[in-house]
Design an enzyme around this catalytic site. Structure first.
Site, mmCIF file in Angstrom:
data_model
loop_
_atom_site.group_PDB
_atom_site.id
_atom_site.type_symbol
_atom_site.label_atom_id
_atom_site.label_comp_id
_atom_site.label_asym_id
_atom_site.label_seq_id
_atom_site.Cartn_x
_atom_site.Cartn_y
_atom_site.Cartn_z
ATOM 1 N N GLU A 180 0.825 -1.221 0.000
ATOM 2 C CA GLU A 180 0.000 0.000 0.000
ATOM 3 C C GLU A 180 0.855 1.265 0.000
ATOM 4 O O GLU A 180 0.383 2.332 0.391
ATOM 5 C CB GLU A 180 -0.964 0.020 1.197
ATOM 6 N N ASP A 342 -1.768 -0.777 -9.784
ATOM 7 C CA ASP A 342 -1.950 -2.208 -9.558
ATOM 8 C C ASP A 342 -1.961 -2.915 -10.910
ATOM 9 O O ASP A 342 -2.676 -2.502 -11.833
ATOM 10 C CB ASP A 342 -3.279 -2.483 -8.852
#
Length: 523
Positions: A180, A342
């Site tokens: 993250e 991502d």
């Protein structure tokens, strides 16, 4: 690109819905991405790309049970495509799409067989040629700032992540994608202890560094305590691709993610895709385009969507030309724009993403000749002298810090995780050279703790998706950890129970519990 999925493996069930996360990502993202990069190599296209592959994903891609189940998934999808060719024969538009889906599945089979069912090997072979940079991640994508209070927890996450990369890829990683993008001051010193040279940070982690970076987010900074380089994520490129309102994936001509024949057609027809409890699920065969915000959806036109992906690639490159025109007066080395996403956005969530990426790389010399692709490692090799500063605590999550992973829905997990880390450190100190069943139990206890620490479970609880599954995974791993720790404290190992845990949670087969030893890991 950051490729990551949580470790989901359920040998106790013949079919398990959450395992489909892996099979869908393999078919829709990893295989197309491997094919796209291989195409650049075959055509002599100049490219650079950095790809982090998380250790849980590496472990699943190498797992014999999961790869055999993926082949079963492909076989069933092949049969469904053949059925769709027959069913849609009277509808020209649907039949054309069904034909293309059948060709896509055949192409996936060819790629799969070409690499012997080992996709990771394909990426490693490309990386050996020098233009694909592979990076690692923390062991189970643990949210490192919130694991800080647990003794040895952060160091063990990093150590196991590096070790997994070395075992699976064959060399030591130089870069890491922090889970993250979550950072706290001092974390870089732990990265340096494990041989890591650079990492990706969210923009404000760099912009709020002290002293203030002279080049803003368009140059890496060297962390003051370690000289490990931190690259800041560029927000303009993130917004163009990822924004819910402005991003490319929401274009009306692109494929609608949520319309799938698994939900649209008769339950008897899609029987193989029904869960044991009778619930429907996605098949991956989708015939509609986004169209608009309402429920009415028109038929998808792949040729139009592919051309739109090319147009968006041109738009992206022209926007970068305008962006770099504002950077002429920046001090130091040439500015670098780090566009971080991502990996699963490309192909799975955004069906046209691999086409966009392919067009971007191929069109860059013509559309933006003053720009050049690079990777984080290549940039540092060319421009090693950078400003020294201390990044700010930060993440790329909602709000920019840690609250998404520590809220009313998930904060209950952290006291338990911290206690378990303290217990694991104590066990490593008490048993510095365990052997036999005791050694196996200690290694498995470390696996269970790492799996309980996965940031995915807290994320799922906060997003209110498969909450019960996430809560159960956290609780089950902690329950098994404390069961094992009691065996180890008593030096009385139930080998039957241990073998069941080893067979179920078999991530990191060569894990050494002594990564929790205070003599090896400091925080």
């Amino acid at each position: 690109l950051h490729a990551h999925l949580p470790f989901v493996r359920h040998p106790e069930h013949e079919r398990f819905l959450e395992e489909d996360w892996l099979y869908e990502a393999m078919l829709e993202t990893y295989i197309p991405l491997l094919g796209t990069i291989s195409g650049w190599e075959a055509d002599g296209v100049g490219y650079y790309l950095a790809l982090s592959i998380s250790p849980p994903l590496m472990s699943m891609l190498a797992d014999d049970l999961l790869t055999s189940r993926f082949e079963r998934h492909l076989t069933q999808l092949t049969r469904l495509c053949d059925s769709e060719l027959r069913r849609t024969k009277g509808d020209e538009r649907l039949h054309g799409l069904a034909t293309q889906y059948r060709a896509d599945v055949e192409g996936a089979w060819e790629t799969w067989r070409a690499h012997g069912g080992r996709l990771l090997r394909g990426f490693a072979e490309l990386a050996e040629r020098g233009r694909l940079e592979l990076m690692t991640c923390a062991a189970t994508h643990g949210y490192l700032p919130l694991l800080r209070p647990g003794p040895g927890a952060v160091g063990a996450q990093i150590a196991a992540g590096v070790s997994c990369f070395e075992e699976q890829v064959g060399w030591s990683p130089r870069g890491i994608w922090l889970p993250e993008c979550a950072y706290y001051p001092g974390l870089d010193e732990l990265l340096a202890e494990h041989g890591l040279h650079h990492f990706v940070l969210d923009a404000h982690g760099v912009l709020l560094a002290r002293p203030m970076p002279r080049a803003g987010v368009w140059a890496p900074i060297l962390c003051a305590g370690s000289l490990v380089a931190a690259f800041g994520r560029d927000l303009q490129t993130a917004r163009q691709v990822w924004s819910r309102d402005e991003g490319y994936p929401g274009d009306p001509v692109y494929r609608e993610f949520y319309r799938d024949i698994g939900y649209d057609l008769d339950i008897g027809y899609v029987g193989p895709w029904v869960q044991p409890d009778g619930a429907r699920k996605s098949t991956g065969i989708k015939y509609h385009r986004i169209t608009g915000p309402g429920p009415q959806k028109e038929i998808y036109d792949r040729a139009v969507a592919r051309e739109r992906a090319r147009e968006h690639a041109v738009h992206f490159l022209r926007a970068r030309r305008r962006q770099v025109a504002t950077m002429a007066d920046l001090p130091g080395s040439p500015p670098v724009i780090l566009s971080a996403y991502d990996a699963e956005l490309f192909g799975h969530w955004w069906h046209e993403g691999p086409w966009w990426l392919d067009s971007l790389v191929r069109l860059l010399p013509r559309e933006a000749p003053e720009l050049a692709l690079t990777s984080t490692e290549e940039y540092l090799n060319r421009y090693p002298s950078q400003q020294v500063a201390t990044p700010a605590e930060s993440s790329w999550g909602d709000g920019g810090y840690h609250q998404f992973w520590c809220s009313d829905s998930n904060a209950w997990i952290y006291p338990r995780l911290h206690l378990a880390a303290e217990r694991m450190t104590d066990l490593a100190r008490v048993h510095p050279q365990a052997r036999g069943a005791l050694r196996r139990a200690l290694d498995q206890a470390a696996r269970e703790l790492l799996l309980a620490q996965s940031s995915d479970w807290a994320f799922i609880m906060q997003t209110h998706t498969v909450v019960e599954y996430a809560r159960r995974r956290t609780s089950d791993h902690l329950r098994r950890f404390f069961q094992l720790s009691q065996m180890c404290l008593a030096e009385d190992v139930d080998e039957r129970a241990l073998a069941e845990m080893e067979g179920r949670d078999n991530i990191f087969p060569h894990l050494d519990y002594r990564i929790y030893s205070p003599r090896k890991i400091s925080q």
